[in-house]
Write a protein that holds these residues in place. Structure first.
Motif, PDB file in Angstrom:
ATOM      1  N   LYS A   5       0.841  -1.194   0.000  1.00  0.00           N
ATOM      2  CA  LYS A   5       0.000   0.000   0.000  1.00  0.00           C
ATOM      3  C   LYS A   5       0.881   1.250   0.000  1.00  0.00           C
ATOM      4  O   LYS A   5       1.788   1.383   0.834  1.00  0.00           O
ATOM      5  N   GLY A   7       0.580   5.249   0.360  1.00  0.00           N
ATOM      6  CA  GLY A   7      -0.344   6.299   0.796  1.00  0.00           C
ATOM      7  C   GLY A   7      -0.082   7.611   0.084  1.00  0.00           C
ATOM      8  O   GLY A   7       0.863   7.731  -0.719  1.00  0.00           O
ATOM      9  N   GLY A   8      -0.921   8.590   0.396  1.00  0.00           N
ATOM     10  CA  GLY A   8      -0.851   9.899  -0.247  1.00  0.00           C
ATOM     11  C   GLY A   8       0.532  10.538  -0.186  1.00  0.00           C
ATOM     12  O   GLY A   8       1.010  11.103  -1.173  1.00  0.00           O
ATOM     13  N   ALA A   9       1.191  10.417   0.964  1.00  0.00           N
ATOM     14  CA  ALA A   9       2.488  11.077   1.136  1.00  0.00           C
ATOM     15  C   ALA A   9       3.536  10.486   0.192  1.00  0.00           C
ATOM     16  O   ALA A   9       4.446  11.181  -0.253  1.00  0.00           O
ATOM     17  N   GLU A 198      -8.751   7.875   5.490  1.00  0.00           N
ATOM     18  CA  GLU A 198      -7.523   7.099   5.741  1.00  0.00           C
ATOM     19  C   GLU A 198      -7.746   5.601   5.543  1.00  0.00           C
ATOM     20  O   GLU A 198      -6.993   4.779   6.048  1.00  0.00           O
ATOM     21  N   LYS A 220       5.629   4.025   4.151  1.00  0.00           N
ATOM     22  CA  LYS A 220       5.323   5.287   4.841  1.00  0.00           C
ATOM     23  C   LYS A 220       6.490   6.261   4.790  1.00  0.00           C
ATOM     24  O   LYS A 220       7.611   5.883   4.459  1.00  0.00           O
ATOM     25  N   ASP A 221       6.201   7.487   5.233  1.00  0.00           N
ATOM     26  CA  ASP A 221       7.241   8.510   5.333  1.00  0.00           C
ATOM     27  C   ASP A 221       7.956   8.453   6.682  1.00  0.00           C
ATOM     28  O   ASP A 221       8.629   9.383   7.083  1.00  0.00           O
ATOM     29  N   GLY A 224       8.796   3.217  10.348  1.00  0.00           N
ATOM     30  CA  GLY A 224       7.945   2.102  10.787  1.00  0.00           C
ATOM     31  C   GLY A 224       6.990   2.656  11.817  1.00  0.00           C
ATOM     32  O   GLY A 224       6.749   3.866  11.859  1.00  0.00           O
ATOM     33  N   LEU A 226       6.431   3.925  15.308  1.00  0.00           N
ATOM     34  CA  LEU A 226       7.282   4.465  16.365  1.00  0.00           C
ATOM     35  C   LEU A 226       6.482   4.466  17.671  1.00  0.00           C
ATOM     36  O   LEU A 226       5.263   4.249  17.667  1.00  0.00           O
ATOM     37  N   ASP A 229       3.934   9.655  17.689  1.00  0.00           N
ATOM     38  CA  ASP A 229       3.897  10.361  16.405  1.00  0.00           C
ATOM     39  C   ASP A 229       5.019  11.402  16.381  1.00  0.00           C
ATOM     40  O   ASP A 229       5.006  12.332  17.186  1.00  0.00           O
ATOM     41  N   ARG A 231       5.513  13.872  14.708  1.00  0.00           N
ATOM     42  CA  ARG A 231       5.097  15.267  14.519  1.00  0.00           C
ATOM     43  C   ARG A 231       4.883  15.969  15.856  1.00  0.00           C
ATOM     44  O   ARG A 231       4.983  17.178  15.959  1.00  0.00           O
ATOM     45  N   SER A 256      -2.196   7.062  14.353  1.00  0.00           N
ATOM     46  CA  SER A 256      -2.784   7.169  13.017  1.00  0.00           C
ATOM     47  C   SER A 256      -1.904   6.555  11.932  1.00  0.00           C
ATOM     48  O   SER A 256      -2.244   6.607  10.762  1.00  0.00           O
TER      49      SER A 256
HETATM   50  P1  ADP Z   1      -0.137   7.698   4.319  1.00  0.00           P
HETATM   51  O1  ADP Z   1      -1.560   8.156   4.316  1.00  0.00           O
HETATM   52  O2  ADP Z   1       0.721   8.423   3.356  1.00  0.00           O
HETATM   53  O3  ADP Z   1      -0.014   6.223   4.208  1.00  0.00           O
HETATM   54  P2  ADP Z   1      -0.152   8.703   6.967  1.00  0.00           P
HETATM   55  O4  ADP Z   1       0.151  10.162   6.909  1.00  0.00           O
HETATM   56  O5  ADP Z   1      -1.560   8.284   7.156  1.00  0.00           O
HETATM   57  O6  ADP Z   1       0.496   8.027   5.703  1.00  0.00           O
HETATM   58  O7  ADP Z   1       0.716   8.007   8.107  1.00  0.00           O
HETATM   59  C1  ADP Z   1       2.055   8.350   8.322  1.00  0.00           C
HETATM   60  C2  ADP Z   1       2.138   9.375   9.436  1.00  0.00           C
HETATM   61  O8  ADP Z   1       1.607   8.817  10.620  1.00  0.00           O
HETATM   62  C3  ADP Z   1       3.532   9.764   9.819  1.00  0.00           C
HETATM   63  O9  ADP Z   1       4.029  10.805   9.028  1.00  0.00           O
HETATM   64  C4  ADP Z   1       3.394  10.174  11.285  1.00  0.00           C
HETATM   65  O10 ADP Z   1       3.317  11.570  11.432  1.00  0.00           O
HETATM   66  C5  ADP Z   1       2.039   9.608  11.703  1.00  0.00           C
HETATM   67  N1  ADP Z   1       2.098   8.781  12.904  1.00  0.00           N
HETATM   68  C6  ADP Z   1       1.201   8.833  13.915  1.00  0.00           C
HETATM   69  N2  ADP Z   1       1.501   7.964  14.869  1.00  0.00           N
HETATM   70  C7  ADP Z   1       2.641   7.345  14.490  1.00  0.00           C
HETATM   71  C8  ADP Z   1       3.443   6.322  15.067  1.00  0.00           C
HETATM   72  N3  ADP Z   1       3.144   5.777  16.250  1.00  0.00           N
HETATM   73  N4  ADP Z   1       4.535   5.900  14.376  1.00  0.00           N
HETATM   74  C9  ADP Z   1       4.832   6.420  13.188  1.00  0.00           C
HETATM   75  N5  ADP Z   1       4.118   7.402  12.588  1.00  0.00           N
HETATM   76  C10 ADP Z   1       3.036   7.865  13.215  1.00  0.00           C
END
Ligand code: ADP
Ligand code: ASP
Ligand code: MG
Length: 416
Positions: A5, A7-9, A198, A220-221, A224, A226, A229, A231, A256
């Motif tokens: 999969k 994702g958008g990013a 999502e 993902k960006d 794995g 973590l 989050d 951010r 998320s």
């Molecule tokens: P996509 O939609 O591109 O697949 P998302 O933006 O939905 O990706 O998910 C990736 C983002 O999830 C990361 O950039 C991070 O900010 C956020 N995130 C939230 N909780 C966690 C976590 N526990 N571990 C890693 N990333 C997390």
């Protein structure tokens, strides 16, 4: 078969899409089904189109143009010449949405939403499928609406597993490379449905379940899963292994990085879920599988923002018991507000909910006719799994705690 999969990013610009090719070159692309989201923030932009259609038709064209220009520019960077058939395909897809809105008679917001917003994924997968072909990766573009069947609960379709299983078996040959859309399905009348924001991770899990896939990888960006989050928390650490159960808990509380519905179908067939970095595809990342709860065993922090905390008490000092509580819950459910935390005493009941569908004012009016109600908007809910004192102190620092709740593994704080 493997399910990947993106994702958008990961597909937000031309270099992102070129990187998808790099990832596939590195890890292989045989017997693989790619589930792809809309590019970047396209779903949000599509939501603006729907909003303008209902509330401000004068701005409709402008909101369309923004989305068209964004994709056109990416396609031009990838295909270099406007002669490539992808441009005719883009025009066709945009014409379809315009046509739908021109002819639509339904006043139902959620129905219209699903018919329009889903084009984000239809467009992204068309571009990516064509680009993979250009790079020599023969693939089939699969319309996921012929595969995933749901009920007609628009914006939050419930999967009809039996029908879906049948459709996927008919449409997917396990020995090919496919590109399909995340997030979408269709109902019995073949209208487009969506699985909730999502929801593309969930799409990957649905295919994995129905195809008995060997594994699912979401690219993902981040490196794995973590323990927080990145951010919102400094020094977040990579979790190497997580059990299905623990991952469901983390996703449920709001981590998320994985959509909460994703884990259950995978757990039922014990299909491992890898969460990996699209920037570093050979790194191990995180694997969610059967086994010990979490490794390394460190506190995990989760935050949900923009919630509403309500405190209800009876008007006449009577107890709040099963009858009132079930009535209150029915109101939340009718207004599509998800409950994140509850706490009750004899005469009061506190509840923390989201307000994604903007139903708060209606709900408060109804509640105020029956209960004494106070409420706080814009609160955050912090959850710590596997907490210790240091972890709790680091969160409480300087914040006003409105509610605290502890169980053996988990502490939750609602803070202003
Ligand atoms: P996509 O939609 O591109 O697949 P998302 O933006 O939905 O990706 O998910 C990736 C983002 O999830 C990361 O950039 C991070 O900010 C956020 N995130 C939230 N909780 C966690 C976590 N526990 N571990 C890693 N990333 C997390
Ligand atoms: N594009 C959809 C969204 O942004 C689905 C997804 O990306 O998972 O919500
Ligand atoms: Mg996402």
């Amino acid at each position: 078969m493997r399910i990947f999969k993106f994702g958008g990013a990961s597909v937000q610009d031309a270099p992102g899409i070129q990187n998808v090719v790099k990832v596939l070159e590195t890890v292989g692309h045989q017997n693989t089904l790619l589930v792809v989201s809309a590019m970047g923030k396209t779903t949000n932009a599509m939501e603006v189109v729907v909003k303008n259609y209902f509330e401000d038709k004068g701005k409709l064209q402008e909101s369309f143009d923004t989305i068209y220009d964004y994709h056109y520019k990416i396609a031009l960077e990838l295909f270099e010449t406007k002669q490539h058939p992808i441009f005719a395909r883009l025009d066709e897809l945009f014409e379809q949405v315009r046509g739908f809105l021109a002819w639509n008679k339904s006043p139902k917001y959620s129905f219209v939403y699903d018919q329009v917003v889903g084009y984000g994924e239809l467009i992204s997968t068309s571009i990516i499928s064509a680009y993979l072909a250009k790079c020599g990766m023969t693939n089939s573009w699969l319309d996921v609406r012929d595969c995933i069947k749901t009920n007609d609960n628009y914006r939050e379709g419930t999967v009809d597993w039996e029908h879906t299983q049948q459709c996927i078996a008919e449409k997917v040959d396990k020995n090919k490379l496919y590109v399909t859309q995340g997030f979408l399905g269709s109902d019995d009348n073949n209208f487009t449905t969506t699985l909730g924001r999502e929801g593309s991770d969930y799409t990957a899990a649905i295919f994995a379940y129905c195809l008995n896939a060997d594994s699912v990888t979401i690219w993902k960006d981040v490196p794995g899963v973590l323990n927080a989050d990145p951010r919102y928390f400094e020094n977040a650490e990579l979790l190497n292994k997580i059990s299905y159960r623990e991952a469901i808990e983390l996703a449920f509380y709001g981590a998320s990085v994985i959509h909460p519905k994703t884990l259950q179908p995978l757990q039922r067939k014990e299909i491992p879920l890898h969460v990996k970095s699209f920037a570093n595809p050979t790194a191990e990342g995180t694997v969610v599988m059967k086994g010990e709860s979490i490794s390394p065993k460190i506190p995990c922090f989760i935050v949900k923002k923009d919630l509403v905390l309500m405190k209800l008490s009876s008007l006449d000092f009577s107890f709040i018991v099963e009858e009132n509580i079930s009535e209150i819950f029915k109101l939340f459910s009718d207004n599509r507000m998800k409950v994140d935390l509850i706490q009750n005493s004899a005469i009061s009941f506190s509840v923390c909910v989201d307000n994604k569908f903007n139903k708060l004012d209606d709900l408060l009016n109804t509640l105020k006719s029956k209960f004494k109600v106070s409420h706080y908007e814009d609160v955050s809910l912090y959850t710590i799994r596997h907490f210790n004192d240091q972890a709790i102190n680091s969160l409480q620092n300087g914040k006003e705690v409105l509610v605290e709740q502890r169980t053996q593994q988990t502490v939750q704080l609602v803070v202003k």
